[in-house]
Enzyme design. Structure first.
Site, PDB file in Angstrom:
ATOM      1  N   ASP A  32       0.855  -1.188   0.000  1.00 26.98           N
ATOM      2  CA  ASP A  32       0.000   0.000   0.000  1.00 26.98           C
ATOM      3  C   ASP A  32       0.896   1.245   0.000  1.00 26.98           C
ATOM      4  OD1 ASP A  32      -3.228   0.487   1.162  1.00 26.98           O
ATOM      5  OD2 ASP A  32      -1.829   2.169   1.048  1.00 26.98           O
ATOM      6  N   ASN A  88     -12.973  -3.527   2.973  1.00 26.52           N
ATOM      7  CA  ASN A  88     -14.023  -2.505   3.042  1.00 26.52           C
ATOM      8  C   ASN A  88     -14.926  -2.564   1.811  1.00 26.52           C
ATOM      9  OD1 ASN A  88     -12.741  -1.583   5.394  1.00 26.52           O
ATOM     10  ND2 ASN A  88     -11.400  -0.225   4.229  1.00 26.52           N
ATOM     11  N   GLN A  95     -14.571   2.135   1.908  1.00 22.72           N
ATOM     12  CA  GLN A  95     -13.984   1.792   0.611  1.00 22.72           C
ATOM     13  C   GLN A  95     -13.751   3.063  -0.201  1.00 22.72           C
ATOM     14  OE1 GLN A  95     -16.234  -0.934  -1.909  1.00 22.72           O
ATOM     15  NE2 GLN A  95     -14.442  -1.370  -3.160  1.00 22.72           N
ATOM     16  N   HIS A 101     -10.394  -5.418  -2.804  1.00 19.20           N
ATOM     17  CA  HIS A 101      -9.049  -5.641  -2.267  1.00 19.20           C
ATOM     18  C   HIS A 101      -9.153  -6.023  -0.801  1.00 19.20           C
ATOM     19  CE1 HIS A 101     -10.042  -1.368  -2.029  1.00 19.20           C
ATOM     20  NE2 HIS A 101      -9.415  -1.351  -0.878  1.00 19.20           N
ATOM     21  N   HIS A 103      -7.017  -5.825   2.671  1.00 21.39           N
ATOM     22  CA  HIS A 103      -5.868  -5.220   3.342  1.00 21.39           C
ATOM     23  C   HIS A 103      -5.166  -6.257   4.214  1.00 21.39           C
ATOM     24  CE1 HIS A 103      -6.833  -0.868   2.650  1.00 21.39           C
ATOM     25  NE2 HIS A 103      -8.061  -1.341   2.527  1.00 21.39           N
TER      26      HIS A 103
HETATM   27  P1  5GP Z   1      -9.908   1.234   0.752  1.00 19.69           P
HETATM   28  O1  5GP Z   1     -10.046   2.535   1.518  1.00 19.69           O
HETATM   29  O2  5GP Z   1     -10.631   1.318  -0.575  1.00 19.69           O
HETATM   30  O3  5GP Z   1     -10.263   0.021   1.536  1.00 19.69           O
HETATM   31  O4  5GP Z   1      -8.363   1.085   0.477  1.00 19.69           O
HETATM   32  C1  5GP Z   1      -7.694   1.671  -0.597  1.00 19.69           C
HETATM   33  C2  5GP Z   1      -6.218   1.573  -0.282  1.00 19.69           C
HETATM   34  O5  5GP Z   1      -5.508   1.689  -1.498  1.00 19.69           O
HETATM   35  C3  5GP Z   1      -5.700   2.667   0.663  1.00 19.69           C
HETATM   36  O6  5GP Z   1      -5.050   2.046   1.773  1.00 19.69           O
HETATM   37  C4  5GP Z   1      -4.726   3.460  -0.209  1.00 19.69           C
HETATM   38  O7  5GP Z   1      -3.607   3.885   0.516  1.00 19.69           O
HETATM   39  C5  5GP Z   1      -4.353   2.466  -1.281  1.00 19.69           C
HETATM   40  N1  5GP Z   1      -4.033   3.034  -2.581  1.00 19.69           N
HETATM   41  C6  5GP Z   1      -4.777   3.934  -3.279  1.00 19.69           C
HETATM   42  N2  5GP Z   1      -4.208   4.187  -4.485  1.00 19.69           N
HETATM   43  C7  5GP Z   1      -3.084   3.410  -4.542  1.00 19.69           C
HETATM   44  C8  5GP Z   1      -2.087   3.221  -5.543  1.00 19.69           C
HETATM   45  O8  5GP Z   1      -2.098   3.835  -6.616  1.00 19.69           O
HETATM   46  N3  5GP Z   1      -1.101   2.325  -5.273  1.00 19.69           N
HETATM   47  C9  5GP Z   1      -1.049   1.633  -4.083  1.00 19.69           C
HETATM   48  N4  5GP Z   1      -0.025   0.782  -3.925  1.00 19.69           N
HETATM   49  N5  5GP Z   1      -1.972   1.786  -3.124  1.00 19.69           N
HETATM   50  C10 5GP Z   1      -2.980   2.670  -3.344  1.00 19.69           C
END
Ligand code: 5GP
Ligand code: ZN
Length: 139
Positions: A32, A88, A95, A101, A103
Site C-alpha cells: 500500500d 471494506n 472503501q 481488495h 488489506h
Molecule cells: P480502501 O479505503 O478502498 O479500503 O483502500 C484503498 C487503499 O488503497 C488505501 O489504503 C490506499 O492507501 C491504497 N491506494 C490507493 N491508491 C493506490 C495506488 O495507486 N497504489 C497503491 N499501492 N496503493 C494505493
C-alpha cells in the site's frame, strides 16, 4: 473482466508498476502506498470486481488462503507481533477504491495504530430480532 478506468485493474495487470510481493494467474499482492503500518499490503484480484458483493465465489475462495500465506510470510520477515485483515465495501465502510481488495496489516507492539471497533450495547430482544431478520424463524 477489466475496467478501463480502474487504477487497481492497471496495477493488478502490470500496466502501472507497483511494489509487488506476490503474483499468480489470479492475484497480485502489492505494498500500500500510504501504509497504516510497516508492510501494509493489498491483495488485488486481476479481474475487476467492485467489492465483496460482486466478486465471484471461485475468486473469493482463493483470497483467504492467500491472505494466510502472506500474513505468515510478512510477519516472519518483518518481525511482527500480530495482524489485521481488513476488507471494506462501499463508502460507508471506508472503501475508496472500487476494485475488490483485502488489506493485509501487520501489527507491532506500540505501533500506535488504532483499527479497533467501538462495541455498542444490544438487548437480548434486539439480538434475537436481528437473527430472525437474517435467518428467519425456526432455524
Ligand atoms: P480502501 O479505503 O478502498 O479500503 O483502500 C484503498 C487503499 O488503497 C488505501 O489504503 C490506499 O492507501 C491504497 N491506494 C490507493 N491508491 C493506490 C495506488 O495507486 N497504489 C497503491 N499501492 N496503493 C494505493
Ligand atoms: Zn478494477
Amino acid at each position: 473482466m477489466r475496467d478501463e478506468n480502474c487504477i487497481f485493474c492497471k496495477i493488478a495487470n502490470g500496466e502501472i508498476p507497483s511494489r509487488t510481493l506476490y503474483e499468480d494467474n489470479d492475484f497480485r499482492v502489492i505494498l500500500d502506498l500510504a501504509p497504516a503500518t510497516k508492510g501494509h499490503a493489498l491483495i488485488l484480484p486481476k479481474n475487476h470486481y467492485k467489492n465483496l458483493y460482486e466478486i465471484e465465489e471461485e475468486t473469493a475462495a482463493k483470497v483467504m488462503p492467500l491472505a494466510k500465506k502472506m500474513a505468515v510470510e510478512i510477519t516472519q520477515k518483518l518481525g511482527g507481533d500480530g495482524f489485521n485483515l481488513m476488507q471494506n465495501n462501499n463508502e460507508i465502510a471506508g472503501q475508496t477504491v472500487f476494485h475488490f481488495h483485502m488489506h493485509l496489516i501487520p501489527r507491532y507492539n506500540n505501533d500506535n495504530q488504532n483499527l479497533v471497533m467501538k462495541p455498542q450495547q444490544a438487548t437480548d430482544e434486539e439480538l434475537d430480532a436481528v437473527r430472525e431478520a437474517i435467518v428467519g424463524n425456526g432455524k
